[in-house]
Design a protein around this motif. Structure first.
Motif, PDB file in Angstrom:
ATOM      1  N   PRO A  64       0.780  -1.237   0.000  1.00 49.94           N
ATOM      2  CA  PRO A  64       0.000   0.000   0.000  1.00 49.94           C
ATOM      3  C   PRO A  64       0.814   1.291   0.000  1.00 49.94           C
ATOM      4  O   PRO A  64       1.679   1.492   0.840  1.00 49.94           O
ATOM      5  CB  PRO A  64      -0.849  -0.112   1.270  1.00 49.94           C
ATOM      6  CG  PRO A  64      -0.073  -1.018   2.168  1.00 49.94           C
ATOM      7  CD  PRO A  64       0.627  -1.987   1.261  1.00 49.94           C
ATOM      8  N   GLU A  66      -4.341   3.156   0.159  1.00 46.48           N
ATOM      9  CA  GLU A  66      -5.178   1.974   0.308  1.00 46.48           C
ATOM     10  C   GLU A  66      -6.521   2.106  -0.411  1.00 46.48           C
ATOM     11  O   GLU A  66      -7.091   3.197  -0.514  1.00 46.48           O
ATOM     12  CB  GLU A  66      -5.431   1.687   1.787  1.00 46.48           C
ATOM     13  CG  GLU A  66      -4.197   1.246   2.545  1.00 46.48           C
ATOM     14  CD  GLU A  66      -4.519   0.814   3.971  1.00 46.48           C
ATOM     15  OE1 GLU A  66      -5.713   0.864   4.370  1.00 46.48           O
ATOM     16  OE2 GLU A  66      -3.576   0.425   4.682  1.00 46.48           O
ATOM     17  N   ASP A  88      -2.829  -1.526  -2.053  1.00 45.35           N
ATOM     18  CA  ASP A  88      -2.713  -0.316  -2.862  1.00 45.35           C
ATOM     19  C   ASP A  88      -3.824  -0.256  -3.904  1.00 45.35           C
ATOM     20  O   ASP A  88      -4.326  -1.288  -4.370  1.00 45.35           O
ATOM     21  CB  ASP A  88      -1.351  -0.298  -3.562  1.00 45.35           C
ATOM     22  CG  ASP A  88      -1.102   1.013  -4.279  1.00 45.35           C
ATOM     23  OD1 ASP A  88      -0.877   2.024  -3.590  1.00 45.35           O
ATOM     24  OD2 ASP A  88      -1.172   1.041  -5.529  1.00 45.35           O
TER      25      ASP A  88
END
Length: 275
Positions: free
Chosen positions: A217, A220, A264
């Motif tokens: 991430p 997020e 991510d």
């Protein structure tokens, strides 16, 4: 992001005290020379500039209500969380009613950029307060875009920037996944746009992460979903059509429900593998 900001302020030669609602998250800063305080009221008690890096309007208001009266009367509060139009209005109202000197500086950038003091800040509020907070703002950023005298002016610009990031990430990931489906090297797409008028550094960052399936991430999925929900609320309030944002939100929502909620946003690439 908060830890990165603390590090960049410390690296800029400022005296920094950090506090986190989860004490263990701030603890590593001690080894880097940043003072860490367990009591938020003590943390703000001698501060000239107080940077609030939280998640949503509820958490920002909760902290302000808990500690604002413990800070010096001339302290400048810098609200950095993306909390939407209504949230910004609520925070501004509380600040005005309680004599809190507050500005907003929405942040554009990753955790790495926060650590390096290389964020872009999107500001709204009294310009005189920005001048007083300048040493801290300069230490955490390489650019400040001042959007207007109201708390909320920066928020309006930040939301459309995050809408853009959501769209460009989905588009880049879709492009590389389509080439993969055809058995063609997906890097060729990124090679073609490199240096052209259609190029974007962000497309390369997220496109490469999608190709490598590296969803560690930087931003997020759940955080972007929160911001897109705030965008949709604004669109509804001004009578703006939501066709595209609804489609984009649906893509991120599908991967959030496939165990990628805290990955991510490049994980949106996985949505294109679904029939």
């Amino acid at each position: 992001m908060g830890s990165g900001i603390a590090r960049s302020l410390h690296a800029g030669g400022l005296q920094v005290t950090a506090w986190n609602r989860t004490v263990s998250h701030a603890a590593p800063l001690k080894a880097e020379g940043v003072a860490v305080e367990n009591d938020p009221r003590v943390a703000v008690s001698q501060s000239d500039v107080i940077i609030v890096a939280l998640y949503d309007a509820e958490s920002v208001l909760s902290v302000l209500k808990t500690v604002s009266d413990a800070a010096p009367k001339d302290a400048i509060w810098v609200q950095t969380a993306t909390i939407g139009k209504e949230g910004s209005s609520d925070v501004d109202r509380f600040a005005r009613e309680h004599g809190v000197k507050l500005i907003e500086t929405m942040m554009m950038g990753s955790k790495d950029q926060a650590n390096a003091g290389h964020l872009t800040l999107i500001g709204g509020g009294d310009l005189a307060l920005f001048e007083k907070a300048k040493p801290a703002l300069d230490a955490m950023s390489f650019k400040l875009v001042y959007c207007g005298p109201r708390v909320g002016d920066g928020t309006a610009v930040k939301l459309v920037c995050n809408l853009w990031l959501a769209c460009i990430t989905a588009a880049a990931c879709q492009s590389v996944k389509l080439l993969e489906r055809q058995g063609v090297d997906p890097h060729l797409f990124l090679n073609v746009i490199e240096g052209a008028t259609t190029d974007s550094p962000y497309a390369h960052i997220k496109g490469d992460k999608a190709i490598d399936q590296d969803f560690s991430p930087q931003f997020e999925v759940v955080a972007l979903q929160k911001d897109l929900s705030l965008v949709r609320t604004v669109m509804e309030s001004v009578g703006f059509r939501q066709d595209l944002v609804s489609l984009i939100y649906g893509l991120y929502d599908s991967v959030a429900h496939s165990d990628h909620a805290h990955d991510d946003i490049s994980a949106v690439a996985e949505a294109f593998d679904k029939q």
